[in-house]
Scaffold this motif. Structure first.
Motif, PDB file in Angstrom:
ATOM      1  N   UNK A 133       0.842  -1.194   0.000  1.00 16.10           N
ATOM      2  CA  UNK A 133       0.000   0.000   0.000  1.00 16.10           C
ATOM      3  C   UNK A 133       0.872   1.237   0.000  1.00 16.10           C
ATOM      4  N   UNK A 134       0.226   2.399  -0.077  1.00 16.22           N
ATOM      5  CA  UNK A 134       1.000   3.644  -0.169  1.00 16.22           C
ATOM      6  C   UNK A 134       1.738   3.980   1.129  1.00 16.22           C
ATOM      7  N   UNK A 135       2.847   4.705   0.965  1.00 14.21           N
ATOM      8  CA  UNK A 135       3.598   5.162   2.124  1.00 14.21           C
ATOM      9  C   UNK A 135       3.042   6.480   2.643  1.00 14.21           C
ATOM     10  N   UNK A 169       2.754  10.301   6.748  1.00 14.87           N
ATOM     11  CA  UNK A 169       3.575   9.160   6.343  1.00 14.87           C
ATOM     12  C   UNK A 169       3.183   8.017   7.271  1.00 14.87           C
ATOM     13  N   UNK A 193       4.779  -5.974   3.577  1.00 15.16           N
ATOM     14  CA  UNK A 193       6.127  -5.452   3.813  1.00 15.16           C
ATOM     15  C   UNK A 193       6.225  -4.005   3.350  1.00 15.16           C
ATOM     16  N   UNK A 195       8.161   0.278   3.879  1.00  8.49           N
ATOM     17  CA  UNK A 195       8.783   1.315   4.687  1.00  8.49           C
ATOM     18  C   UNK A 195       7.736   1.964   5.586  1.00  8.49           C
ATOM     19  N   UNK A 197       7.392   5.185   8.843  1.00  5.31           N
ATOM     20  CA  UNK A 197       8.072   6.415   9.275  1.00  5.31           C
ATOM     21  C   UNK A 197       7.629   6.827  10.676  1.00  5.31           C
ATOM     22  N   UNK A 208      12.970   6.293   9.575  1.00  2.00           N
ATOM     23  CA  UNK A 208      12.342   5.432   8.561  1.00  2.00           C
ATOM     24  C   UNK A 208      12.868   4.025   8.780  1.00  2.00           C
ATOM     25  N   UNK A 210      11.781  -0.503   8.072  1.00  2.67           N
ATOM     26  CA  UNK A 210      10.961  -1.433   7.294  1.00  2.67           C
ATOM     27  C   UNK A 210      10.239  -2.388   8.239  1.00  2.67           C
TER      28      UNK A 210
ATOM     29  N   UNK B 507       5.071  -5.450  -6.066  1.00  2.00           N
ATOM     30  CA  UNK B 507       6.163  -5.810  -5.163  1.00  2.00           C
ATOM     31  C   UNK B 507       7.156  -6.731  -5.866  1.00  2.00           C
ATOM     32  N   UNK B 528      16.960   7.333   3.179  1.00  2.00           N
ATOM     33  CA  UNK B 528      15.713   7.872   3.715  1.00  2.00           C
ATOM     34  C   UNK B 528      14.886   8.481   2.593  1.00  2.00           C
ATOM     35  N   UNK B 530      13.220  11.101   2.851  1.00  2.00           N
ATOM     36  CA  UNK B 530      13.218  12.558   2.907  1.00  2.00           C
ATOM     37  C   UNK B 530      14.644  13.090   2.851  1.00  2.00           C
ATOM     38  N   UNK B 549       7.349  17.836   4.556  1.00  2.00           N
ATOM     39  CA  UNK B 549       6.761  17.401   5.823  1.00  2.00           C
ATOM     40  C   UNK B 549       6.376  18.628   6.642  1.00  2.00           C
ATOM     41  N   UNK B 590      10.495   4.484  -3.536  1.00  2.00           N
ATOM     42  CA  UNK B 590       9.492   5.378  -4.083  1.00  2.00           C
ATOM     43  C   UNK B 590       9.993   6.814  -4.158  1.00  2.00           C
ATOM     44  N   UNK B 592       8.281  10.819  -4.695  1.00  2.56           N
ATOM     45  CA  UNK B 592       6.991  11.417  -4.314  1.00  2.56           C
ATOM     46  C   UNK B 592       6.799  12.763  -5.007  1.00  2.56           C
ATOM     47  N   UNK B 604       2.898   8.590  -5.599  1.00  4.67           N
ATOM     48  CA  UNK B 604       4.094   7.804  -5.266  1.00  4.67           C
ATOM     49  C   UNK B 604       4.500   7.013  -6.493  1.00  4.67           C
TER      50      UNK B 604
END
Lengths: 343, 813
Positions: A133-135, A169, A193, A195, A197, A208, A210, B507, B528, B530, B549, B590, B592, B604
């Motif tokens: 899914x989206x981060x 996030x 699975x 990332x 935050x 960040x 996993x 994935x 990271x 960011x 952010x 990803x 953004x 994303x």
């Protein structure tokens, strides 16, 4: 004549295989199958035989000839091999200690990727599928639908990065569970699975990291199945090791537990152990039975289905598995670290 | 949260409990009340005092020992004590703990006057470990410079001075508001120690001549915001230091004593988990206390001196139109206890946790009071705490307590009853044989009473101290944890996976990209998501689509990356600064972008990027390796894309700040831009990276690529007939692209032409200026016959004709 042939053949075999040199072998060849050789002469005499005998004898003679030629050839290659060996023994030797070269560099996969892959393989074997899914998430999926409404004290458990509320996030991969359940009717068996935050940065926290979360929903899933799956997973990841389930609290599961694994370093003795800080146990994740309110949010009937969920930090697992002691080193991308994960 | 074991013990019915603190801590932890640490209080360390090292000399007979002179007073000419010490972390002037002769340190280590290698030593300078106050045995415990010399160490460290004690440090989960008190912990601990909670003695008050209500009135605007408010009036008080037993209790758990009245409110809060507040009666000018939500903004000065802004909705304690406390969070400066206070109004109340939390969060205030109120209020504790506080103030501080108090909820607390179906408990816990009787016993052990309504249903009375228990599932958890998770069996379930599997393709596709690059010798990095705005700018990725952010940790981590390259280029810098060379890095992750069409306004994009520097291969003794350049990076991109997809890419000129303007390309898939590849711009190499090494990068959008993912292998039988190979070289204008020639050759070559490759590009001697020669290897093949020379020649003629017409190409012979 028959007896004669037998003895010629056996004599030829003996002589040929004992021939000490190429010259001697050539002499024997001439002697047996040369233009005036023993066998050749006999072939010439065939025409003197009566017709019915000629055919029989002819076949036998040819057979002998073929056999003799075969042993001649064999001996020839033996003698040649001997010469070659002698030549090679005199050839200069390589420096075997010099580094080898093959025109491909060796790549490596990040330790987190490795652990995730291993984790996923293990879970796939017992029927889990990967969901993503989206981060960048909405508050609804990250908190609200997970039984954590605004101003719930549990929101303090995860310091969240916001882009502009309600956009944030994701602080865990649990929103994937919500999305998966909204998309599909039970039964469901997924791992998510990815990332995540959190606004936290010190010796033991990075902003960040996993996570992999697992979710299984069906009609008769209990805490016993949760324990079974986690024992299976940990056994495959770390080898058979005692686990303990320590009661804890997450808003989206109840009952909830922290999962501790017996320390891989001191094996539970806790004696002067830096890895487990002398507790004998290592915290490896959180888990619990899906809270009925979560089911209500996604349109599942908590009277009909039950399920478990668990989550683990991949950096944590990689640290334990590979003996990495500083979580920040995962994101420095120091070549001296990365290249250790090339096999 | 810190809790003293001695204090806990006061609340057990059994008085002679022998216990091992470690064992109790483990048991509590395994019941969900997590003990994160155990500290021995310094109470037993009699004869350990604060000293100052005046002088240090070498020991005459031992290299590793030193002879110190210490004093226990700042006064001139104070008596010196000679002590031999083996530690190295001491210096003259250090303030240190000294164990005097007669002292017994943990582990039954008795200190006496002794002679060490011929030098008399009258005591020992101690490490934290020797004193049992910390784990650090490495060196002498250094004390603060301002510590009073000669003072017992226990006093300095805030220990309880008189008796040995153990302090437990709890890490509580947010649901267990009931455990934020000594009584709450005692309630959990009692069954583990085979005892029960001690019943409190009912307090007796004489009804006074004056009624409380004749002095003060209490109004609550909205019972939802304040379901109970008890006000007690007391007079005859004298503000002074608290008795030692209160101060020691507070200090043991890290609360600073202030004065007797404030200390009692804190003491009661720690014991009951119920925060109290004392107002100076003189300062309540209207003679009435009102609890109600603020209607408008206004400034208010708290008793810590900070002025905060009250917002509409905040729960306020009012004196007429004047706020006197931010309810449940902190009192006001205008009504606080002063040195000459003699009469007080003692508030014990319950407030709406959500509003308390909202206000405290907005103001950024975390007080011991707000920490408790924002979780829940136990309305029974409101009364019990008020009563016990009154008893202490009366009995220990001589207060005259008006009785009865004002209680806005004098009819008591409504109890809730919940029917718990044992079948549900068994289904969730996986304990098929759990009986209703056993569950009832478990609940009873922590003060939750129940009775069996039917064979499978327990009727459970939810006690007021457990506001977290609301529904059946909460009771399931209570039963499970009290029974012990260790008693739940383990069962590996059969898979319930169904054919309508979830979409794993995204994935898996990203994972395949990782593996292709891994196999091509690149090392995976993870950065990271960011980065800093400066970095965006330095590498030319500053644009209008950046997502920022709202609450970044720092400027370094403020912007969500729109490219993986800044990260990889920083990794390059990091590594060459550590003497690494010939880097080959990649990352899959990803990127953004702001996008108003997305639900989150953020798009994303799964992306892959790579960076290669220096030489193609690592240096080797057998010869020099080629330096990397545009074509190397392009080759990598081609292999990657070929392995992942079935598409052909076009490479067109591109001009972006990060890339060399002439040695880089936009990667296109049909008309769609999917990425770029090339050498890093010389300016960035010079000014940002400060490197002269060859450096190439690429970045590709994996989301677009995935639409053309290879779905598997489609087998084609090899031809049984031999092919024909033909080499042709053409001279063309320098500006003619190789691809256009290949395209024309393929087009003109007909069906039999199976493959075209370029094996030589040449400029220089024998070729006119502004011209170049390209040599092609052509393969002709038929699947059903051996080719005739005439067929190949016909094709060749067609090709030569086409190229001559289209490009004025000349065939070289």
């Amino acid at each position: 004549m028959n007896d004669n042939l037998e003895s010629i053949l056996s004599e030829a075999k003996t002589n040929v295989s004992a021939a000490p040199s190429k010259e001697e072998l050539e002499r024997l060849r001439v002697h047996y199958v040369g233009k005036k050789g023993v066998i050749t002469s006999l072939l010439h005499q065939l025409k003197d035989l009566p017709a019915e005998k000629r055919k029989e004898m002819g076949a036998k003679l040819n057979d002998v000839k073929t056999n003799v030629e075969k042993v001649l050839k064999l001996r020839q290659s033996e003698l040649g091999r001997k010469d070659l060996e002698e030549q090679l023994s005199k050839a200069p030797a390589l420096d075997l200690s010099l580094p080898g070269q093959y025109s491909a560099a060796s790549g490596s996969l990040h330790p987190v990727t490795r652990v995730m892959e291993e984790f996923i393989q293990i879970m796939k074997r017992i029927g889990f599928s990967v969901a993503t899914g989206p981060e960048v998430e909405l508050d609804y999926y990250n908190f609200e639908a997970l039984n954590t409404p605004e101003h719930h004290p549990a929101r303090d458990m995860q310091d969240t990065f916001y882009i502009e509320p309600p956009v944030l996030l994701r602080s865990h991969t649990s929103p994937v569970q919500i999305r998966a359940m909204k998309n599909k009717k039970p039964p469901l068996q997924i791992i998510a699975p990815g990332k995540v935050y959190r606004s936290d940065y010190d010796m033991t926290h990075v902003p960040m990291f996993h996570q992999i979360e697992g979710l299984m929903v069906d009609e008769h899933i209990s805490f016993a199945e949760l324990k079974g799956v986690l024992h299976y997973l940990v056994k495959d990841l770390f080898g058979a090791r005692p686990l303990r389930f320590r009661p804890s609290y997450f808003p989206f599961t109840e009952p909830s537990a922290e999962v501790d694994m017996q320390c891989i370093s001191c094996r539970g003795s806790g004696k002067e152990c830096r890895v487990c800080k002398s507790t004998g146990w290592l915290e490896i994740g959180g888990c619990g039975m899906v809270h009925p309110n979560v089911f209500r949010h996604v349109g599942y009937d908590p009277d009909q289905v039950s399920g478990f969920a668990f989550g683990m930090g991949m950096e944590r697992i990689a640290m334990l598995k590979y003996g990495i002691d500083d979580i920040r080193s995962f994101f420095e991308n120091d070549l001296r670290m990365l290249e250790q994960f090339s096999c | 949260m810190l809790v003293s074991l001695n204090w806990l013990k006061e609340h057990f019915a059994k008085t002679d409990i022998k216990l091992d603190p470690r064992e109790l801590a483990d048991k509590l932890t395994m019941r969900g009340v997590h003990v994160a640490g155990i500290k021995r209080s310094t109470g037993s360390l009699t004869n350990v005092v604060v000293g100052k090292i005046l002088q240090i000399e070498k020991h005459p007979n031992a290299d590793r020992l030193r002879v110190t002179q210490v004093v226990f007073s700042e006064e001139e000419g104070a008596e010196k004590h000679q002590i031999v010490c083996g530690a190295s972390n001491i210096a003259e002037g250090d303030i240190v703990p000294i164990a005097l002769p007669g002292c017994v340190l943990p582990g039954d280590f008795a200190i006496k006057i002794s002679t060490i290698r011929g030098v008399e030593s009258r005591g020992m300078i101690c490490s934290g470990k020797e004193l049992g106050v910390s784990e650090d045995g490495e060196g002498i415990l250094q004390l603060p410079k301002h510590a009073v010399l000669g003072q017992p160490l226990s006093k300095l460290l805030g220990g309880n001075g008189s008796a040995e004690d153990t302090i437990f440090e709890f890490e509580l989960t947010p649901n267990r508001h009931d455990c934020m008190s000594v009584i709450g912990i005692a309630r959990e601990a009692a069954p583990l120690l085979k005892t029960t909670l001690k019943e409190p003695k009912p307090a007796k008050f004489k009804a006074g001549a004056h009624r409380t209500s004749s002095i003060i009135k209490v109004e609550v605007d909205d019972a939802a915001l304040c379901p109970r408010y008890i006000a007690r009036v007391m007079d005859g008080l004298k503000v002074q230091e608290s008795p030692d037993w209160i101060k020691e209790r507070l200090e043991a758990v890290g609360i600073k004593p202030i004065n007797n009245i404030v200390d009692v409110t804190n003491y009661i809060m720690l014991e009951f988990g119920q925060p109290l507040h004392a107002f100076d009666l003189r300062r309540i000018e209207s003679g009435s206390i009102r609890v109600g939500a603020a209607k408008e903004q206004r400034d208010f000065t708290l008793l810590n001196g900070d002025t905060v802004q009250i917002e509409p909705g905040d729960i306020i304690i009012w004196d007429g139109e004047r706020p006197i406390a931010l309810a449940g969070i902190m009192g006001g400066l205008n009504s606080q206890i002063e040195d000459n206070t003699t009469s007080i109004v003692l508030e014990s109340a319950g407030f709406d946790p959500i509003q308390i939390r909202r206000t405290a969060k907005r103001l950024g205030i975390v007080s011991e009071s707000s920490k408790r109120f924002e979780k829940a209020s136990d309305l029974a504790a409101v009364a019990a705490a008020s009563e016990k506080a009154a008893v202490i103030l009366r009995d220990s501080m001589g207060a005259n307590v008006y009785h009865p108090p004002i209680d806005t909820n004098e009819y008591g607390v409504k109890e809730h009853v919940l029917a718990v179906d044992m079948r549900e408990v068994r289904k969730i816990t996986g304990l098929p044989n759990l009986s209703a009787e056993h569950a009832a016993d478990l609940l009873d052990s922590i003060g939750i009473s129940s009775h069996k309504k039917s064979p499978n249903v327990l009727s459970v009375r939810l006690p007021s101290f457990r506001q977290d228990l609301k529904s059946t599932i909460d009771l399931v958890e209570e039963v499970a944890r009290l029974n012990g998770y260790e008693h739940i069996p383990q069962n590996l379930p059969l898979s319930v996976a169904t054919y309508d599997r979830l979409d794993e393709s995204s994935f898996e596709f990203e994972n395949r990209a990782k593996h292709v690059l891994f196999n091509l010798g690149l090392k995976e990095a993870i950065n990271y998501s960011f980065i800093s705005e400066d970095l965006c700018k330095a590498y030319g990725f500053l644009n209008d689509n950046l997502v920022r952010l709202k609450n970044p940790l720092s400027e370094e981590m403020k912007v969500l990356r729109t490219s993986l390259l800044p990260g990889l280029l920083q990794n390059y810098l990091y590594n060459i600064n550590r003497k690494a060379a010939d880097l080959k890095l990649f990352e899959v992750g990803k990127t953004f972008f702001f996008d108003p069409n997305e639900e989150t306004k953020v798009k994303e994009v799964p992306t892959v990027a790579g960076l290669i520097s220096g030489h193609h291969l690592n240096p080797h003794w057998s010869g020099k390796s080629k330096e990397v350049d545009f074509y190397h990076a392009k080759g990598l991109v081609e292999i990657l894309v070929r392995q992942l997809t079935t598409v052909y890419l076009n490479f067109e000129p591109i001009n972006i700040p990060v890339l060399h303007p002439k040695r880089s390309a936009l990667i296109k898939l049909g008309l769609k831009e999917v990425g770029f590849v090339g050498e890093v711009h010389p300016h960035i190499k010079d000014s940002v990276l400060e490197t002269s090494e060859p450096l190439v990068v690429f970045e590709i959008n994996l989301e677009v690529l995935r639409k053309y993912a290879r779905s598997g292998v489609r087998y084609k039988a090899p031809s049984k007939f031999p092919g024909v190979e033909l080499d042709l070289a053409f001279v063309v204008d320098q500006t003619v692209s190789a691809q256009s020639l290949v395209d024309s050759i393929k087009h003109a070559g007909g069906q039999l032409l199976s493959e075209v490759s370029i094996f030589d590009v040449y400029q220089g001697e024998h070729i006119p200026a502004n011209k170049k020669s390209l040599a092609f290897r052509l393969n002709f093949l038929s699947s059903d016959r051996t080719l005739q020379e005439t067929e190949v020649n016909a094709s060749k003629d067609g090709i030569v004709k086409a190229l001559t017409e289209k490009f004025q190409a000349q065939l070289r012979s």
